[in-house]
Write a protein that holds these residues in place. Structure first.
Motif, PDB file in Angstrom:
ATOM      1  N   LYS A   1       0.698  -0.994  -0.200  1.00 11.59           N
ATOM      2  CA  LYS A   1      -0.084   0.096   0.032  1.00 11.59           C
ATOM      3  C   LYS A   1       0.905   1.616  -0.378  1.00 11.59           C
ATOM      4  N   PHE A   2       0.296   2.036  -0.169  1.00  8.88           N
ATOM      5  CA  PHE A   2       1.333   3.356  -0.621  1.00  8.88           C
ATOM      6  C   PHE A   2       0.085   4.652   0.530  1.00  8.88           C
ATOM      7  N   ARG A   3       0.691   5.687   0.475  1.00 11.21           N
ATOM      8  CA  ARG A   3       0.161   6.735   1.478  1.00 11.21           C
ATOM      9  C   ARG A   3      -0.089   7.548   0.905  1.00 11.21           C
ATOM     10  N   SER A   4      -0.899   8.122   0.968  1.00  9.29           N
ATOM     11  CA  SER A   4      -1.455   9.343   0.107  1.00  9.29           C
ATOM     12  C   SER A   4      -1.494  10.706   0.742  1.00  9.29           C
ATOM     13  N   LEU A   5      -0.991  12.023  -0.343  1.00  6.11           N
ATOM     14  CA  LEU A   5      -0.831  13.451   0.290  1.00  6.11           C
ATOM     15  C   LEU A   5      -1.949  14.397  -0.049  1.00  6.11           C
ATOM     16  N   ARG A   6      -2.189  15.346   0.430  1.00  2.13           N
ATOM     17  CA  ARG A   6      -3.084  16.334   0.028  1.00  2.13           C
ATOM     18  C   ARG A   6      -1.981  17.343   0.681  1.00  2.13           C
ATOM     19  N   PHE A   7      -2.009  18.500  -1.110  1.00  3.79           N
ATOM     20  CA  PHE A   7      -1.684  19.217  -0.968  1.00  3.79           C
ATOM     21  C   PHE A   7      -2.398  21.019  -0.842  1.00  3.79           C
ATOM     22  N   SER A  25       4.960  35.963  -0.829  1.00  4.99           N
ATOM     23  CA  SER A  25       5.419  34.485  -0.380  1.00  4.99           C
ATOM     24  C   SER A  25       4.588  33.406  -0.618  1.00  4.99           C
ATOM     25  N   SER A  26       4.231  32.422  -0.574  1.00  3.60           N
ATOM     26  CA  SER A  26       3.817  31.516   0.003  1.00  3.60           C
ATOM     27  C   SER A  26       3.828  30.164   0.764  1.00  3.60           C
ATOM     28  N   ILE A  27       2.714  29.134   0.922  1.00  5.67           N
ATOM     29  CA  ILE A  27       2.821  28.127   2.095  1.00  5.67           C
ATOM     30  C   ILE A  27       2.012  27.135   1.253  1.00  5.67           C
ATOM     31  N   MET A  28       3.153  25.709   1.100  1.00 11.52           N
ATOM     32  CA  MET A  28       2.366  25.529   1.457  1.00 11.52           C
ATOM     33  C   MET A  28       2.188  23.661   1.900  1.00 11.52           C
ATOM     34  N   LEU A  29       1.308  23.683   2.551  1.00  7.65           N
ATOM     35  CA  LEU A  29       1.211  22.323   3.426  1.00  7.65           C
ATOM     36  C   LEU A  29       0.845  20.970   3.051  1.00  7.65           C
ATOM     37  N   GLU A  30       1.578  20.099   3.723  1.00  6.99           N
ATOM     38  CA  GLU A  30       1.501  18.468   3.511  1.00  6.99           C
ATOM     39  C   GLU A  30       0.957  18.002   4.456  1.00  6.99           C
ATOM     40  N   ILE A  31      -1.003  17.514   3.949  1.00  9.04           N
ATOM     41  CA  ILE A  31      -1.545  16.783   4.586  1.00  9.04           C
ATOM     42  C   ILE A  31      -1.757  15.480   4.682  1.00  9.04           C
ATOM     43  N   PRO A  32      -1.438  14.363   5.318  1.00 10.37           N
ATOM     44  CA  PRO A  32      -1.009  12.917   4.664  1.00 10.37           C
ATOM     45  C   PRO A  32      -2.725  12.199   5.262  1.00 10.37           C
ATOM     46  N   CYS A  33      -3.549  11.480   4.109  1.00  9.13           N
ATOM     47  CA  CYS A  33      -4.160  10.427   4.306  1.00  9.13           C
ATOM     48  C   CYS A  33      -4.580   9.931   3.266  1.00  9.13           C
ATOM     49  N   ASP A  34      -5.482   9.034   2.929  1.00 11.59           N
ATOM     50  CA  ASP A  34      -5.767   8.017   2.233  1.00 11.59           C
ATOM     51  C   ASP A  34      -6.297   8.050   0.413  1.00 11.59           C
ATOM     52  N   LYS A  35      -6.548   7.728  -0.605  1.00  6.90           N
ATOM     53  CA  LYS A  35      -7.531   8.157  -1.422  1.00  6.90           C
ATOM     54  C   LYS A  35      -8.926   7.904  -1.023  1.00  6.90           C
ATOM     55  N   ASN A  36      -9.497   8.667  -1.223  1.00  9.35           N
ATOM     56  CA  ASN A  36     -10.621   9.183  -0.896  1.00  9.35           C
ATOM     57  C   ASN A  36     -11.068   8.834   0.231  1.00  9.35           C
ATOM     58  N   ASP A  37     -10.596   8.811   1.022  1.00 12.38           N
ATOM     59  CA  ASP A  37     -11.059   9.144   2.442  1.00 12.38           C
ATOM     60  C   ASP A  37     -11.746  11.066   2.673  1.00 12.38           C
ATOM     61  N   LYS A  38     -11.630  11.159   4.272  1.00 15.34           N
ATOM     62  CA  LYS A  38     -12.419  12.608   4.671  1.00 15.34           C
ATOM     63  C   LYS A  38     -11.697  13.599   3.769  1.00 15.34           C
ATOM     64  N   ILE A  39     -10.244  13.696   4.050  1.00 12.51           N
ATOM     65  CA  ILE A  39      -9.586  14.958   3.852  1.00 12.51           C
ATOM     66  C   ILE A  39      -8.615  15.292   2.332  1.00 12.51           C
ATOM     67  N   TRP A  40      -8.727  13.544   1.747  1.00 14.82           N
ATOM     68  CA  TRP A  40      -8.672  13.424   0.619  1.00 14.82           C
ATOM     69  C   TRP A  40     -10.031  13.778  -0.844  1.00 14.82           C
ATOM     70  N   ASN A  41     -11.118  13.636   0.131  1.00 11.90           N
ATOM     71  CA  ASN A  41     -12.187  14.762  -0.835  1.00 11.90           C
ATOM     72  C   ASN A  41     -13.292  15.947   0.407  1.00 11.90           C
ATOM     73  N   MET A  42     -12.545  16.351   0.741  1.00  8.55           N
ATOM     74  CA  MET A  42     -12.785  17.616   1.674  1.00  8.55           C
ATOM     75  C   MET A  42     -13.122  18.151   0.879  1.00  8.55           C
ATOM     76  N   ASP A  43     -13.716  19.404   0.438  1.00 13.25           N
ATOM     77  CA  ASP A  43     -13.935  20.942   0.071  1.00 13.25           C
ATOM     78  C   ASP A  43     -12.474  21.189   0.708  1.00 13.25           C
ATOM     79  N   LYS A  44     -12.744  22.287  -0.780  1.00  9.00           N
ATOM     80  CA  LYS A  44     -11.181  22.892  -0.546  1.00  9.00           C
ATOM     81  C   LYS A  44     -11.049  24.220   0.762  1.00  9.00           C
TER      82      LYS A  44
END
Length: 495
Positions: free
Chosen positions: A313-319, A363-382
């Motif tokens: 398995k792989f762990r996914s990320l949402r940026f 400037s800018s920032i990018m936040l890395e948020i771990p998740c699994d594909k199609n879980d709550k974080i992956w599918n959450m409205d931006k």
């Protein structure tokens, strides 16, 4: 909040996208494409292999399922009015002790290859800890309870009252760093990153990634002021001017100039195969035949397409990427967020690596948020995700509400190889079953199911090409386990 952002690949943003060049993109299907070598995956490993093979006069076709080359090594661009913010897929750096590879990257990127210096800190319970460990900062920053607990753990380890235990990530850490640092830093962060309990995670992750061997080393460094760089912490590294997406873009141009063909939007749907060889590869619109196949497709997906379940398995990320109307967010490249209750694991500020990653004066920032594909974080409205993250940032002492110019989010499915307790056996079994296909070799980070750095991924591509070109010293096993040391992964760059 400004105008609606227009998101596009960094390769396109520079006006040099290979999908506007000579790539076989959107053309009518042909009955069969033949070549000496077929490469599946247009990341740096696949492109590196292809360039080497083309230089030796092999005919090469490369299939990339996305509309842009790069794989995990891409750069996304956020456009707001006349401004551009650039964000990489993760925290790529180019660090290598391979002089040949360094010369290649320097030559292909030219003046667009910069030297950057890394500054990393750990954010924990509203305190900022330097990384690597620093005595002055530790004594100044850590609460007394943490200092007392860590000191007691160190004494037990120095007196050899604690035995080394490599059964899991949890036991590896506690037997080397003690329970106090595990409970405060390693445990919560690791559980958040992987989505599983640290006791269920392989000790390989710790051995290959933790920069100090144990508390004895920490004590020596702190008490005797040992200035030697921690072994997985190289501060200086090379970085492309406009983000790491520049590297695969330039590599794709070199690939084509040598006569290679790249098919974009060409995801492999299925294979035809015998007991010992793959005889044909099919996408939705085309079919391909080749004497040899190099695949950087995720190892678990490759196994499924060849008839069996790997269990890997792989762990996914949402940026979540945020443009800021401010000169600087912080002085740090990376800020690791160890608090389990806060969503992000890491905050990046891209301009800390290259000033060209953000508009001048901003400037800018990018936040890395771990998740699994199609879980709550992956599918959450931006917007919902942004609301949570702004709240988390406030808890960390960053109030950016009035400074946000625009934001967007993207995901990557195969960010991390999930190194659970049983992953080694599952990986070995999968590789053994795939090894029966004599004309197939796997390469790259996802293809070999290894959490390796950029230079190592490129080296596996070179090794795969060398094997096809007749280098008898390169076995499949050497490719799959290249630089698979138990302790040292990152080295100081020859640059």
């Amino acid at each position: 909040m400004g105008t609606t952002p227009r998101l596009r690949c960094c390769i396109c943003s520079l006006g040099l996208c290979t999908c506007q060049a000579q790539l076989y993109y959107g053309r009518e299907a042909t009955p069969m494409q033949n070549s000496d070598v077929l490469i599946i995956g247009g990341g740096v490993a696949g492109l590196m292999a292809g360039i080497k093979l083309l230089e030796e006069n092999k005919s090469v076709i490369l299939l990339e399922k996305e509309s842009c080359v790069g794989g995990q090594c891409k750069t996304e661009v956020l456009n707001t009015k006349d401004e551009e913010y650039r964000f990489d897929y993760g925290g790529h750096r180019f660090i290598t002790n391979n002089e040949t590879l360094l010369a290649f990257v320097e030559e292909i990127l030219g003046n667009n290859l910069l030297v950057a210096n890394r500054s990393s800190v750990i954010l924990h319970k509203n305190r900022v800890y330097e990384y690597p460990l620093n005595l002055k900062n530790l004594l100044k920053t850590a609460p007394l309870k943490l200092l007392f607990g860590a000191s007691f753990d160190t004494l037990k380890i120095l007196l050899k009252l604690v035995k080394r235990d490599d059964k899991s990530f949890e036991t590896w850490i506690t037997s080397r760093f003690g329970a106090t640092l595990y409970k405060n830093f390693f445990g919560p962060y690791t559980k958040k990153l992987w989505g599983i309990e640290p006791k269920d995670l392989s000790a390989d992750w710790a051995g290959q990634r933790i920069s100090l061997l144990d508390l004895k080393d920490v004590a020596k460094k702190l008490l005797f002021k040992n200035k030697k760089t921690a072994r997985t912490y190289a501060k200086s590294y090379r970085y492309p001017k406009y983000g790491f997406g520049e590297l695969p873009k330039k590599m794709a141009q070199r690939f084509e100039a040598l006569g290679g063909k790249i098919f974009l939007d060409s995801e492999v749907t299925n294979f035809e195969y015998t007991d010992n060889a793959i005889t044909a590869v099919h996408t939705q619109n085309q079919s391909f035949k080749a004497d040899n196949i190099i695949s950087t497709m995720p190892l678990n997906e490759m196994s499924l397409k060849l008839g069996f379940e790997s269990g890997l398995k792989f762990r996914s990320l949402r940026f979540l990427c945020i443009g800021l109307d401010m000169e600087d967010f912080s002085p740090h490249t990376w800020q690791y967020v160890s608090d389990y209750e806060l969503l992000p694991t890491r905050i990046q500020e891209p301009k800390r690596r290259s000033e060209f990653m953000s508009p001048k004066g901003k400037s800018s920032i990018m936040l890395e948020i771990p998740c699994d594909k199609n879980d709550k974080i992956w599918n959450m409205d931006k917007e919902e995700l942004l609301k949570i993250v702004k709240h988390d940032l406030k808890k960390l002492g960053f109030d950016i509400e009035e400074k946000i110019t625009e934001s967007f989010s993207f995901t990557t499915e195969h960010a991390y190889t999930l190194m659970d307790i049983s992953y080694n056996k599952k990986r070995d079994d999968t590789i053994e079953r795939l090894s029966r296909f004599e004309n197939l070799v796997m390469a790259g980070r996802q293809g070999t199911f290894r959490y390796i750095f950029l230079d190592t991924a490129m080296e596996t591509g070179l090794m795969a090409a060398g094997r096809i070109l007749g280098d008898s010293s390169v076995s499949k096993e050497k490719i799959y386990n290249h630089r698979n040391e138990k302790t040292v992964i990152e080295t100081k760059s020859v640059a």
